[in-house]
Design a protein around this motif. Structure first.
Motif, mmCIF file in Angstrom:
data_model
loop_
_atom_site.group_PDB
_atom_site.id
_atom_site.type_symbol
_atom_site.label_atom_id
_atom_site.label_comp_id
_atom_site.label_asym_id
_atom_site.label_seq_id
_atom_site.Cartn_x
_atom_site.Cartn_y
_atom_site.Cartn_z
ATOM 1 N N ARG A 160 48.586 -31.109 0.873
ATOM 2 C CA ARG A 160 48.805 -30.096 -0.165
ATOM 3 C C ARG A 160 49.974 -30.478 -1.059
ATOM 4 O O ARG A 160 49.930 -30.265 -2.268
ATOM 5 C CB ARG A 160 49.009 -28.715 0.468
ATOM 6 N N ASP B 8 49.653 -31.032 -5.041
ATOM 7 C CA ASP B 8 50.524 -30.368 -6.014
ATOM 8 C C ASP B 8 51.134 -31.379 -6.987
ATOM 9 O O ASP B 8 51.186 -31.140 -8.197
ATOM 10 C CB ASP B 8 51.636 -29.597 -5.309
ATOM 11 N N GLU C 57 42.462 -26.987 -8.585
ATOM 12 C CA GLU C 57 43.124 -25.680 -8.527
ATOM 13 C C GLU C 57 42.354 -24.724 -7.619
ATOM 14 O O GLU C 57 42.971 -23.923 -6.905
ATOM 15 C CB GLU C 57 43.286 -25.101 -9.925
ATOM 16 N N MET C 58 41.034 -24.811 -7.639
ATOM 17 C CA MET C 58 40.231 -23.966 -6.754
ATOM 18 C C MET C 58 40.484 -24.342 -5.292
ATOM 19 O O MET C 58 40.621 -23.469 -4.431
ATOM 20 C CB MET C 58 38.746 -24.073 -7.101
ATOM 21 N N ARG D 255 43.194 -25.790 -4.152
ATOM 22 C CA ARG D 255 44.592 -25.418 -3.874
ATOM 23 C C ARG D 255 44.715 -23.930 -3.577
ATOM 24 O O ARG D 255 45.510 -23.511 -2.733
ATOM 25 C CB ARG D 255 45.471 -25.806 -5.070
ATOM 26 N N ALA D 256 43.942 -23.111 -4.265
ATOM 27 C CA ALA D 256 44.008 -21.658 -4.084
ATOM 28 C C ALA D 256 43.263 -21.173 -2.842
ATOM 29 O O ALA D 256 43.446 -20.032 -2.421
ATOM 30 C CB ALA D 256 43.445 -20.966 -5.320
ATOM 31 N N ASP D 257 42.445 -22.029 -2.255
ATOM 32 C CA ASP D 257 41.627 -21.644 -1.099
ATOM 33 C C ASP D 257 42.436 -21.805 0.186
ATOM 34 O O ASP D 257 42.707 -22.927 0.614
ATOM 35 C CB ASP D 257 40.375 -22.526 -1.042
ATOM 36 N N PRO D 258 42.825 -20.707 0.833
ATOM 37 C CA PRO D 258 43.626 -20.833 2.057
ATOM 38 C C PRO D 258 42.851 -21.487 3.204
ATOM 39 O O PRO D 258 43.459 -21.973 4.155
ATOM 40 C CB PRO D 258 44.004 -19.391 2.398
#
Length: 164
Positions: A57, A61, A88-89, A91-94
């Motif tokens: 991650r 970034d 970005e999708m 990255r936003a997915d936990p």
């Protein structure tokens, strides 16, 4: 069978160290060297496995920032913009797994490279190269810190602190 990966790696390392290693006495030098390299790699994986997702991650970034700066410098970069949107999708997915994070990072890296290679304006090409070199220094420092357990660093204490 214990399904805990940490325990499984500990058991495998112990078996290799206590059972297999002694049986290699008298083996050809290259066989012993390869065994020790494999053992070192397993120790590395065992030590870094808990941090792998955080490291991936952190790298994603850094590549997202580089990609955004590259798009701003180029003015238009549809393929890179698409890669940024996908990353970005992720990255936003936990629930994103390490492999998915690494794949998104790889795509960003490839698209940034392609943008620089396709730049026909020498000033733009130079600007993109500078962006890559600036971001690359930080990323290489983190990669060196990540690989420091292998023992190849002459002065590991001078490496940047882990950012993952």
């Amino acid at each position: 069978m214990n399904l805990d990966l940490d325990v499984q790696l500990q058991v495998a390392l112990r078996a290799l160290e206590e059972t297999v290693a002694p049986s290699l006495a008298g083996a050809e030098k290259h066989v012993v060297e390869q065994f020790h390299l494999a053992l070192l790699t397993l120790r590395f994986v065992h030590g870094r496995l808990p941090d792998m997702r955080r490291y991936a991650r952190m790298e994603l970034d850094a590549l997202l920032a580089l990609a955004r700066e590259s798009i701003a410098a180029a003015g238009s970069a549809p393929a890179l913009a698409d890669a940024v949107g996908s990353a970005e999708m992720v990255r936003a997915d936990p629930a994103a797994d390490t492999a998915g994070i690494e794949q998104a990072a790889r795509r960003l890296r490839d698209e940034v490279t392609a943008l620089g290679a396709a730049a026909s304006d020498p000033a733009l090409a130079a600007r993109l190269d500078r962006l890559v070199l600036e971001a690359g220094g930080t990323m290489i420092g983190q990669a060196r810190q990540w690989a420091s357990p292998f023992g190849f660093e002459l002065r590991p204490e001078e490496l940047p602190a882990p950012a993952w």
